[in-house]
Motif scaffolding. Structure first.
Motif, PDB file in Angstrom:
ATOM      1  N   ALA A   7       0.839  -1.198   0.000  1.00  0.00           N
ATOM      2  CA  ALA A   7       0.000   0.000   0.000  1.00  0.00           C
ATOM      3  C   ALA A   7       0.872   1.245   0.000  1.00  0.00           C
ATOM      4  CB  ALA A   7      -0.914  -0.001   1.218  1.00  0.00           C
ATOM      5  N   GLY A  15     -18.423   1.878   2.792  1.00  0.00           N
ATOM      6  CA  GLY A  15     -17.294   1.221   3.437  1.00  0.00           C
ATOM      7  C   GLY A  15     -17.632   1.008   4.900  1.00  0.00           C
ATOM      8  N   THR A  51     -13.699  -9.267   1.508  1.00  0.00           N
ATOM      9  CA  THR A  51     -13.365  -8.006   0.851  1.00  0.00           C
ATOM     10  C   THR A  51     -12.052  -8.221   0.107  1.00  0.00           C
ATOM     11  OG1 THR A  51     -14.431  -6.702   2.584  1.00  0.00           O
ATOM     12  CG2 THR A  51     -12.855  -5.560   1.181  1.00  0.00           C
ATOM     13  N   SER A 106      -7.377  -6.001  -2.893  1.00  0.00           N
ATOM     14  CA  SER A 106      -7.142  -4.813  -3.713  1.00  0.00           C
ATOM     15  C   SER A 106      -8.090  -3.661  -3.396  1.00  0.00           C
ATOM     16  CB  SER A 106      -7.292  -5.174  -5.194  1.00  0.00           C
ATOM     17  OG  SER A 106      -8.605  -5.683  -5.452  1.00  0.00           O
ATOM     18  N   ALA A 107      -9.124  -3.899  -2.578  1.00  0.00           N
ATOM     19  CA  ALA A 107     -10.105  -2.855  -2.275  1.00  0.00           C
ATOM     20  C   ALA A 107      -9.432  -1.685  -1.562  1.00  0.00           C
ATOM     21  CB  ALA A 107     -11.229  -3.418  -1.407  1.00  0.00           C
ATOM     22  N   PRO A 108      -9.828  -0.450  -1.871  1.00  0.00           N
ATOM     23  CA  PRO A 108      -9.202   0.711  -1.223  1.00  0.00           C
ATOM     24  C   PRO A 108      -9.246   0.665   0.291  1.00  0.00           C
ATOM     25  CG  PRO A 108     -10.457   1.428  -3.127  1.00  0.00           C
ATOM     26  CD  PRO A 108     -10.745  -0.040  -2.961  1.00  0.00           C
ATOM     27  N   ILE A 109     -10.330   0.147   0.890  1.00  0.00           N
ATOM     28  CA  ILE A 109     -10.407   0.111   2.356  1.00  0.00           C
ATOM     29  C   ILE A 109      -9.338  -0.812   2.932  1.00  0.00           C
ATOM     30  CG2 ILE A 109     -12.112  -1.771   2.464  1.00  0.00           C
ATOM     31  CD1 ILE A 109     -13.415  -0.312   4.820  1.00  0.00           C
ATOM     32  N   GLN A 146      -6.399  -1.570   1.334  1.00  0.00           N
ATOM     33  CA  GLN A 146      -5.103  -0.950   1.075  1.00  0.00           C
ATOM     34  C   GLN A 146      -4.825   0.214   2.028  1.00  0.00           C
ATOM     35  OE1 GLN A 146      -2.579  -1.981  -1.240  1.00  0.00           O
ATOM     36  NE2 GLN A 146      -3.891  -3.754  -0.845  1.00  0.00           N
ATOM     37  N   SER A 147      -5.849   1.010   2.318  1.00  0.00           N
ATOM     38  CA  SER A 147      -5.680   2.094   3.295  1.00  0.00           C
ATOM     39  C   SER A 147      -5.368   1.535   4.682  1.00  0.00           C
ATOM     40  CB  SER A 147      -6.945   2.951   3.353  1.00  0.00           C
ATOM     41  OG  SER A 147      -7.144   3.649   2.145  1.00  0.00           O
ATOM     42  N   ALA A 162      -8.374   7.921   5.859  1.00  0.00           N
ATOM     43  CA  ALA A 162      -7.974   7.684   4.477  1.00  0.00           C
ATOM     44  C   ALA A 162      -9.121   7.094   3.663  1.00  0.00           C
ATOM     45  CB  ALA A 162      -6.774   6.736   4.446  1.00  0.00           C
ATOM     46  N   THR A 163      -9.900   6.208   4.267  1.00  0.00           N
ATOM     47  CA  THR A 163     -11.015   5.592   3.556  1.00  0.00           C
ATOM     48  C   THR A 163     -12.141   6.585   3.319  1.00  0.00           C
ATOM     49  OG1 THR A 163     -10.458   3.437   4.510  1.00  0.00           O
ATOM     50  CG2 THR A 163     -12.671   3.681   3.600  1.00  0.00           C
ATOM     51  N   GLY A 184     -11.641   9.678   2.944  1.00  0.00           N
ATOM     52  CA  GLY A 184     -11.109  10.656   2.009  1.00  0.00           C
ATOM     53  C   GLY A 184     -10.928  12.022   2.650  1.00  0.00           C
TER      54      GLY A 184
END
Length: 402
Positions: free
Chosen positions: A4, A175, A317, A320-323, A325-326, A396-397, A399
């Motif tokens: 990440a 999320g 989940t 690769s999901a943004p949540i 990775q964050s 981060a999730t 934003g």
């Protein structure tokens, strides 16, 4: 594991992290205050009311929904009615209302039933809200703070099930974090499904001597148990079964009218869980048929009922999901190496619905969960590393707005 990227460190985020550090003792006070309010599954109202007042003191407008969840929205900079990121922790504990919940403190070591699971989680999401306010952190998405009911045991995830399928928020959840458990490196991204039953076998009963020969539900139950022992469960996807509780009968010299067996079935795969469920049902049917054939049904047959006690869906989940990775980046930012795990938590429900979700630990050290000697260590260094990781992942999730 995909690496990440770095976590942004805006001035507002830095100020919020500094506030987490500066208010750590208040965080500890919140844990102590919350854990000493009884909150058995199905009786969480007193703790819910207390937590709602804590959210209100931080400027939110909490509501208590139809099943007892506390929800409170912190607006982001996006359009009203847009996506929300959930930050949840559960209100309920496995302990009865008369359990002594007095916190025993020895330096930074705190002992009390439910203090790790999940009083610390509740205090953590409150600390996140306080830090956001103190640092002036603005997020693009709204954040919905949730203290939910029914996570433990027979609660069957009813609070989050309601939130994700029936509440006014259900179509806005983009999320989902549940803050539960201690180890910061433990990030749950897969949900193990479960089905729990009470298998009830009934018969005509009678005197052990004078009515000998009538069908006996205890003998039929033995056949079910023997059959369970012959089941072969796959290791991939991980699949397990357990005969857990036994009850029934009246006296040593009576043929029982009713006996029951608690059964816990689990799998990471819904197909395998369904196969295991079908095997259990076939065993019960065969045991009933066998006992009725052995003794006859002149005085009444053996009958069976499977009473559903719990049904938790499996799910996952993607890494690769943004949540995810964050979360990985946030854990690494505090010097831990993430371990992507599978568990049964409130995250099961959103995962099963395709909502990106993780179980994120609330940090520090602790142990003896679900025992009267449950403990946490609130030594600031380790405790704050866990809090900072969770806070970074959540912001981060959601934003961070520029």
């Amino acid at each position: 594991m995909k690496d990440a990227g770095p976590v942004a460190e805006s001035a507002a985020l830095q100020a919020a992290l500094a506030s987490l550090d500066a208010t750590h003792e208040r965080f500890v006070e919140d844990i102590v205050s919350l854990v000493q309010i009884p909150a058995p599954t199905f009786d969480e109202a007193a703790r819910a009311q207390a937590f709602a007042k804590m959210l209100q003191a931080e400027g939110l407008e909490p509501e208590i929904d139809a099943v007892g969840n506390v929800t409170a929205l912190r607006r982001g900079t996006g359009a009203e009615g847009g996506p929300v990121i959930v930050a949840a922790a559960h209100l309920d504990t496995v302990f009865t209302a008369d359990t002594d919940l007095t916190v025993r403190r020895d330096g930074t070591l705190l002992r009390a039933p439910g203090i790790a699971d999940d009083a610390r989680g509740l205090a953590a999401i409150l600390a996140f809200l306080r830090a956001m306010n103190a640092g002036g952190v603005a997020t693009g998405h709204d954040i919905l703070f949730v203290a939910d009911v029914g996570e433990e045991g027979l609660g069957d995830l009813r609070g989050i099930r309601h939130l994700c399928t029936e509440s006014r928020w259900k179509d806005r959840i983009a999320g989902f974090f549940t803050f539960d458990d201690i180890r910061t490196e433990d990030l749950t991204i897969r949900a193990i499904g479960s089905r729990r039953y009470r298998v009830v076998l009934r018969g005509p009963g009678g005197h052990s001597l004078n009515d000998f020969g009538r069908p006996n539900p205890a003998i039929a139950l033995g056949t079910v148990l023997s059959g369970l022992g012959d089941i072969s469960a796959p290791s991939t996807p991980r699949t397990t079964f357990c005969a857990s509780t036994l009850a029934g009968g009246t006296t040593i010299n009576s043929i029982p009218e009713e006996v029951s067996l608690g059964v816990d079935l689990r799998s990471e795969g819904m197909d395998e869980l369904a196969k295991l469920d079908a095997q259990l049902r076939a065993l019960v049917d065969a045991a009933v048929t066998r006992e009725n054939a052995r003794c006859g049904t002149e005085h009444g047959p053996i009958t069976a009922e499977l009473v559903t006690l719990g049904d938790r869906p499996a799910g996952a989940t993607p890494e690769s999901a943004p949540i995810v990775q964050s979360s990985i980046a946030a854990i690494r930012a505090e010097g831990f190496e993430p371990e992507l795990t599978c568990s049964s938590t409130d995250a099961n429900i959103p995962m099963s619905l395709g909502i990106p979700a993780v179980k994120f630990s609330h940090g520090g050290a602790g142990g003896q969960m679900h025992s009267l000697d449950e403990w946490i260590d609130v030594s600031p260094e380790m405790s704050l590393r866990g809090l900072r990781a969770g806070f970074r992942a959540l912001v981060a999730t959601a934003g961070e707005a520029s």
